[in-house]
Design an enzyme around this catalytic site. Structure first.
Site, PDB file in Angstrom:
ATOM      1  N   ASP A 158      17.634  21.888 -13.510  1.00  9.31           N
ATOM      2  CA  ASP A 158      17.229  22.654 -14.689  1.00  9.31           C
ATOM      3  C   ASP A 158      18.492  23.249 -15.301  1.00  9.31           C
ATOM      4  O   ASP A 158      19.563  23.253 -14.691  1.00  9.31           O
ATOM      5  CB  ASP A 158      16.256  23.769 -14.276  1.00  9.31           C
ATOM      6  CG  ASP A 158      15.888  24.670 -15.446  1.00  9.31           C
ATOM      7  OD1 ASP A 158      15.449  24.138 -16.482  1.00  9.31           O
ATOM      8  OD2 ASP A 158      16.067  25.901 -15.354  1.00  9.31           O
ATOM      9  N   SER A 159      18.327  23.809 -16.501  1.00  9.82           N
ATOM     10  CA  SER A 159      19.451  24.460 -17.168  1.00  9.82           C
ATOM     11  C   SER A 159      19.853  25.770 -16.483  1.00  9.82           C
ATOM     12  O   SER A 159      20.939  26.272 -16.731  1.00  9.82           O
ATOM     13  CB  SER A 159      19.066  24.754 -18.613  1.00  9.82           C
ATOM     14  OG  SER A 159      17.882  25.529 -18.660  1.00  9.82           O
ATOM     15  N   CYS A 216      13.554  20.848 -16.337  1.00 13.12           N
ATOM     16  CA  CYS A 216      13.835  21.434 -17.649  1.00 13.12           C
ATOM     17  C   CYS A 216      13.235  20.553 -18.746  1.00 13.12           C
ATOM     18  O   CYS A 216      13.611  19.383 -18.874  1.00 13.12           O
ATOM     19  CB  CYS A 216      15.345  21.523 -17.826  1.00 13.12           C
ATOM     20  SG  CYS A 216      15.863  22.144 -19.424  1.00 13.12           S
ATOM     21  N   GLU A 276      13.647  36.337 -19.421  1.00 15.88           N
ATOM     22  CA  GLU A 276      14.841  36.621 -18.611  1.00 15.88           C
ATOM     23  C   GLU A 276      15.160  38.115 -18.568  1.00 15.88           C
ATOM     24  O   GLU A 276      15.890  38.573 -17.698  1.00 15.88           O
ATOM     25  CB  GLU A 276      16.022  35.800 -19.120  1.00 15.88           C
ATOM     26  CG  GLU A 276      15.748  34.325 -18.859  1.00 15.88           C
ATOM     27  CD  GLU A 276      16.949  33.419 -18.978  1.00 15.88           C
ATOM     28  OE1 GLU A 276      17.969  33.854 -19.519  1.00 15.88           O
ATOM     29  OE2 GLU A 276      16.820  32.262 -18.537  1.00 15.88           O
ATOM     30  N   CYS A 285       7.976  24.522 -21.464  1.00 15.00           N
ATOM     31  CA  CYS A 285       9.263  25.144 -21.135  1.00 15.00           C
ATOM     32  C   CYS A 285       9.122  25.815 -19.771  1.00 15.00           C
ATOM     33  O   CYS A 285       8.065  26.382 -19.451  1.00 15.00           O
ATOM     34  CB  CYS A 285       9.618  26.178 -22.203  1.00 15.00           C
ATOM     35  SG  CYS A 285      11.087  27.149 -21.819  1.00 15.00           S
ATOM     36  N   HIS A 345      10.086  28.519 -18.581  1.00 15.66           N
ATOM     37  CA  HIS A 345       9.861  29.967 -18.507  1.00 15.66           C
ATOM     38  C   HIS A 345       8.429  30.393 -18.840  1.00 15.66           C
ATOM     39  O   HIS A 345       8.022  31.492 -18.496  1.00 15.66           O
ATOM     40  CB  HIS A 345      10.794  30.685 -19.481  1.00 15.66           C
ATOM     41  CG  HIS A 345      12.240  30.669 -19.079  1.00 15.66           C
ATOM     42  ND1 HIS A 345      12.908  29.500 -18.805  1.00 15.66           N
ATOM     43  CD2 HIS A 345      13.133  31.678 -18.921  1.00 15.66           C
ATOM     44  CE1 HIS A 345      14.168  29.794 -18.494  1.00 15.66           C
ATOM     45  NE2 HIS A 345      14.328  31.104 -18.558  1.00 15.66           N
TER      46      HIS A 345
END
Ligand code: DGL
Length: 270
Positions: A10-11, A73, A151, A185, A187
């Site tokens: 993932d990023s 991701c 985040e 996504c 998140h």
């Protein structure tokens, strides 16, 4: 049976939502996770840059001789079809799994997609949905503020900033009455409650990480690649920035304390 690990990349931290699902569905599997914390975000990058990053991330994971790699991701997964044939390892992704689940879930054919700018712009979902459900209509919305909100721990219902942003992004989809919404996504599963409350009970939310984990289970079963029954999964995490804050931040995405080593790698060399 095959005790080799599963590689996941993932990023950054977000892909741990997929690791969470993998651990739930495949508790006996070893997982090697790479989070490109030094180059995050991927969700704003060009296709060319993402192809370079994805190749490096895959080359790094290949060192561990994985039996399969999961692109956790969504933004990186937009280039999977172009990059994966270069490698001699099965590479599964979140996009196709989520698209398949959405095509199966929708009754009205009205499917919403929320994701990063890169994923929305890529048009990667459309041909998969078109092939599976030619009658389906996809309405898309980029939600660039969701990642920084998550985040910064802004995930709880009642958070005034979050609720405002949710209303702005999701009102067009709610007014359109989609019966299925792809959380495209890493998140967004952390926002499931707020998004679910806003969209209402009649909208089914598709968690792309959970769907990818299910696809992997099916793949490993069909190829007889599951680890031995007595094998207990072990976890190793690698990041491309200093690992100091990784364990603390990881908890929210993983849904538990981080249990495994965290090491920094120089991803540019791969
Ligand atoms: N992991 C990214 C995705 O799922 C979100 C964060 C980023 O932009 O890198 O699209």
């Amino acid at each position: 049976m095959d005790n080799r690990p599963i590689g996941v990349f993932d990023s950054g931290m977000g892909g741990l939502t997929t690791v969470r699902e993998l651990r739930k569905q495949l508790p006996g599997e070893d997982i090697i996770y790479f989070g490109d914390t030094g180059r995050v975000p991927y969700g704003t990058k060009s296709r060319q840059t993402l192809m370079k990053y994805a190749r490096q991330d895959i080359r790094f994971l290949l060192q561990f001789d994985p039996k399969a790699i999961v692109v956790a991701c969504n933004s990186a997964d937009t280039v999977r079809a172009a990059v994966a044939p270069e490698f001699d390892v099965p590479i599964l992704g979140v996009v196709e799994s989520a698209a398949r689940a959405a095509a199966a879930a929708t009754v009205s054919g009205k499917i919403g997609l929320i994701a990063t700018e890169t994923t929305i712009r890529s048009g990667v979902y459309e041909p998969i949905l078109q092939a599976l459900r030619p009658d389906a209509v996809l309405k898309k919305q980029a939600c660039p503020l969701f990642v920084p909100l998550v985040e910064n721990g802004r995930t709880e219902p009642g958070d005034p900033v979050l609720e405002l942003v949710v209303e702005e992004y999701l009102s067009p989809l709610r007014d359109w009455n989609c019966d299925t919404l792809i959380l495209g996504c890493t998140h967004y599963p952390l926002l499931s409650q707020v998004i679910g409350n806003f969209m209402g009970k009649t909208t089914k939310l598709i968690n792309s990480g959970a769907e990818a984990a299910e696809s992997l289970v099916r793949y490993l079963e069909s190829e007889d690649l599951l680890s031995a029954p007595a094998h207990r999964g072990e976890y190793r995490y690698y990041v491309s920035d200093a690992p100091d804050s990784f364990a603390g931040l990881a908890k929210g995405f993983l849904g538990r304390e981080l249990d495994g080593t965290v090491e920094q790698v120089e991803i540019g060399q791969f």
